[in-house]
Structure formats: structure tokens, C-alpha cells
Design a protein around this motif. Structure first.
Motif, PDB file in Angstrom:
ATOM      1  N   ALA A  15      53.439  -5.654   3.801  1.00  0.00           N
ATOM      2  CA  ALA A  15      53.865  -4.527   4.647  1.00  0.00           C
ATOM      3  C   ALA A  15      54.967  -3.735   3.965  1.00  0.00           C
ATOM      4  N   LEU A  16      55.924  -4.432   3.353  1.00  0.00           N
ATOM      5  CA  LEU A  16      56.999  -3.741   2.631  1.00  0.00           C
ATOM      6  C   LEU A  16      56.448  -2.962   1.449  1.00  0.00           C
ATOM      7  N   ALA A  17      55.520  -3.559   0.712  1.00  0.00           N
ATOM      8  CA  ALA A  17      54.923  -2.864  -0.427  1.00  0.00           C
ATOM      9  C   ALA A  17      54.167  -1.622   0.044  1.00  0.00           C
ATOM     10  N   GLY A  18      53.424  -1.755   1.137  1.00  0.00           N
ATOM     11  CA  GLY A  18      52.703  -0.603   1.680  1.00  0.00           C
ATOM     12  C   GLY A  18      53.657   0.488   2.146  1.00  0.00           C
ATOM     13  N   GLY A  19      54.729   0.094   2.818  1.00  0.00           N
ATOM     14  CA  GLY A  19      55.726   1.068   3.268  1.00  0.00           C
ATOM     15  C   GLY A  19      56.408   1.743   2.096  1.00  0.00           C
ATOM     16  N   GLY A  20      56.720   0.975   1.065  1.00  0.00           N
ATOM     17  CA  GLY A  20      57.340   1.561  -0.131  1.00  0.00           C
ATOM     18  C   GLY A  20      56.405   2.529  -0.825  1.00  0.00           C
ATOM     19  N   GLY A  21      55.128   2.162  -0.915  1.00  0.00           N
ATOM     20  CA  GLY A  21      54.146   3.062  -1.515  1.00  0.00           C
ATOM     21  C   GLY A  21      53.989   4.335  -0.708  1.00  0.00           C
ATOM     22  N   TRP A  22      53.965   4.205   0.608  1.00  0.00           N
ATOM     23  CA  TRP A  22      53.868   5.395   1.469  1.00  0.00           C
ATOM     24  C   TRP A  22      55.090   6.275   1.278  1.00  0.00           C
ATOM     25  N   PHE A  23      56.280   5.671   1.249  1.00  0.00           N
ATOM     26  CA  PHE A  23      57.508   6.443   1.080  1.00  0.00           C
ATOM     27  C   PHE A  23      57.492   7.163  -0.266  1.00  0.00           C
ATOM     28  N   TRP A  24      57.097   6.456  -1.331  1.00  0.00           N
ATOM     29  CA  TRP A  24      57.036   7.063  -2.660  1.00  0.00           C
ATOM     30  C   TRP A  24      56.042   8.212  -2.669  1.00  0.00           C
ATOM     31  N   TYR A  25      54.868   7.987  -2.097  1.00  0.00           N
ATOM     32  CA  TYR A  25      53.841   9.025  -2.073  1.00  0.00           C
ATOM     33  C   TYR A  25      54.298  10.236  -1.263  1.00  0.00           C
ATOM     34  N   SER A  26      54.889  10.003  -0.092  1.00  0.00           N
ATOM     35  CA  SER A  26      55.305  11.121   0.759  1.00  0.00           C
ATOM     36  C   SER A  26      56.481  11.873   0.164  1.00  0.00           C
ATOM     37  N   SER A  27      57.336  11.205  -0.601  1.00  0.00           N
ATOM     38  CA  SER A  27      58.470  11.897  -1.199  1.00  0.00           C
ATOM     39  C   SER A  27      58.028  12.753  -2.381  1.00  0.00           C
ATOM     40  N   ARG A  28      56.861  12.474  -2.939  1.00  0.00           N
ATOM     41  CA  ARG A  28      56.352  13.261  -4.065  1.00  0.00           C
ATOM     42  C   ARG A  28      55.623  14.508  -3.601  1.00  0.00           C
ATOM     43  N   GLN A  29      55.277  14.574  -2.345  1.00  0.00           N
ATOM     44  CA  GLN A  29      54.580  15.738  -1.803  1.00  0.00           C
ATOM     45  C   GLN A  29      55.537  16.929  -1.795  1.00  0.00           C
ATOM     46  N   ALA A  30      55.049  18.086  -2.145  1.00  0.00           N
ATOM     47  CA  ALA A  30      55.884  19.287  -2.132  1.00  0.00           C
ATOM     48  C   ALA A  30      56.128  19.696  -0.687  1.00  0.00           C
ATOM     49  N   PRO A  31      57.371  20.034  -0.342  1.00  0.00           N
ATOM     50  CA  PRO A  31      57.629  20.478   1.033  1.00  0.00           C
ATOM     51  C   PRO A  31      56.951  21.816   1.294  1.00  0.00           C
ATOM     52  N   PRO A  32      56.590  22.081   2.543  1.00  0.00           N
ATOM     53  CA  PRO A  32      55.939  23.356   2.848  1.00  0.00           C
ATOM     54  C   PRO A  32      56.911  24.504   2.613  1.00  0.00           C
ATOM     55  N   PRO A  33      56.401  25.659   2.221  1.00  0.00           N
ATOM     56  CA  PRO A  33      57.297  26.793   1.974  1.00  0.00           C
ATOM     57  C   PRO A  33      58.007  27.213   3.246  1.00  0.00           C
ATOM     58  N   ALA A  34      59.256  27.560   3.100  1.00  0.00           N
ATOM     59  CA  ALA A  34      60.066  27.974   4.247  1.00  0.00           C
ATOM     60  C   ALA A  34      60.082  29.486   4.366  1.00  0.00           C
ATOM     61  N   ASP A  35      58.981  30.113   4.044  1.00  0.00           N
ATOM     62  CA  ASP A  35      58.869  31.559   4.064  1.00  0.00           C
ATOM     63  C   ASP A  35      58.698  32.034   5.506  1.00  0.00           C
ATOM     64  N   ASP A  36      59.579  32.904   5.937  1.00  0.00           N
ATOM     65  CA  ASP A  36      59.514  33.418   7.309  1.00  0.00           C
ATOM     66  C   ASP A  36      58.240  34.227   7.550  1.00  0.00           C
ATOM     67  N   ALA A  37      57.754  34.900   6.510  1.00  0.00           N
ATOM     68  CA  ALA A  37      56.536  35.691   6.667  1.00  0.00           C
ATOM     69  C   ALA A  37      55.342  34.784   6.936  1.00  0.00           C
ATOM     70  N   ALA A  38      55.307  33.630   6.268  1.00  0.00           N
ATOM     71  CA  ALA A  38      54.198  32.706   6.470  1.00  0.00           C
ATOM     72  C   ALA A  38      54.226  32.114   7.872  1.00  0.00           C
TER      73      ALA A  38
END
Length: 162
Positions: free
Chosen positions: A24-47
Motif C-alpha cells: 500500500a505504501l509503495a502504491g501510494g508513493g508511486g501515485w504521489f510520484w506520478y501525480s506530482s509529475r503531471q503538469a498543472p492545468p494552465p491558470a489562464d483566465d481566458a481558458a
């Protein structure tokens, strides 16, 4: 000689619990690593202005790692519950509050889960009621801390009684 098989079989439970917790810890760590590598969505007000008014924010899931392992309240024997729990919200401030108050949330849920017996948790409807009570506990704790409490659901991604 009859005590040897009992001692051997009884000694496997702690190893099984340790292995499951490590997975469970390994899975949680992998999820955290994977999610932290995802680019955040653009904070563009027009979008954000182009998004339809009726759309909802995407669901955010927060795993409460490691898995919960709780003694159940059975009086005739020693019974355990092992459950992987994830909280779902669509609100970023609530997600941040969940992370901040995760130890207190785990405590509340451990106390809640320990109130049940194995017989009470056999039916699907009982598990669904437990999910609802768990959501209410999390919301009450976050409100008591003055934090946003828009937790929409509690999900059991694993649920084993033994």
C-alpha cells in the motif's frame, strides 16, 4: 506437537499485514510520484472564461495511506478490518485541508471503524452506511478545524474482514 502448527500459522498474520502495508505504501508513493509529475492545468483566465457554466471541477482523490488495520468489536473472537480508503473532493482548498489534517482524519476513521463487528459489515448496505458515516466524520472534523469541508465521498478501494 500440536502447539507447533498453531504457532506457525499464527505467526503468518503479522507478516501478511506487513507485506500488505508495504504494498500500500509503495502504491501510494508511486501515485504521489506520478501525480506530482503531471503538469498543472494552465491558470489562464481566458481558458476558464470559455468553460461552460454548468461544468464541474474534476474529481480529486486523496488516499489515506497506509491501509487501515483495526480490531473489530466482536466479543466472541478477535476480528480485524483492513481497508484502503480514499476521499474524493472537487474543491482544491478542501484537498489541501485533507492533506493538512490527515492524521486527525485517520484517527477519527480508526475510532469509527473499530465500533463495528464483522457481522455488521457483511452486507453491501452496511458498507455503504459506513462510507456515509465516514464522510460525515471527515466533514465534521474539517468544519471543527475551520477548514473547507467539501468532501463528496469516501471510497473503500480494499475492504477485508478477517
Amino acid at each position: 506437537m500440536s502447539t507447533e502448527p498453531t504457532a506457525k500459522s499464527g505467526s503468518k498474520l503479522p507478516w501478511i499485514i506487513v507485506i500488505v502495508l508495504l504494498l500500500a505504501l509503495a502504491g501510494g508513493g508511486g501515485w504521489f510520484w506520478y501525480s506530482s509529475r503531471q503538469a498543472p492545468p494552465p491558470a489562464d483566465d481566458a481558458a476558464s472564461a470559455e468553460a461552460p457554466a454548468g461544468t464541474r471541477n474534476p474529481a480529486m482523490y486523496f488516499p489515506l495511506d497506509p491501509a487501515f488495520v483495526v480490531n473489530l468489536s466482536d466479543v466472541d473472537s478477535v476480528r480485524y478490518l483492513q481497508a484502503d480508503v480514499q476521499l474524493m473532493t472537487r474543491d482544491m482548498p478542501t484537498s489541501e485541508a485533507i492533506e493538512l489534517h490527515a492524521p486527525a482524519i485517520r484517527n477519527r476513521l480508526l475510532l469509527l471503524f473499530g465500533q463495528y463487528s464483522a457481522d455488521q459489515l457483511t452486507q453491501r448496505s452496511a458498507k455503504e452506511r459506513l462510507q456515509e458515516k465516514a464522510r460525515e466524520e471527515v466533514q465534521a472534523l474539517l468544519k471543527a478545524e475551520g477548514a473547507p469541508s467539501a468532501v463528496e465521498a469516501v471510497y473503500f478501494t480494499s475492504f477485508v474482514t478477517q
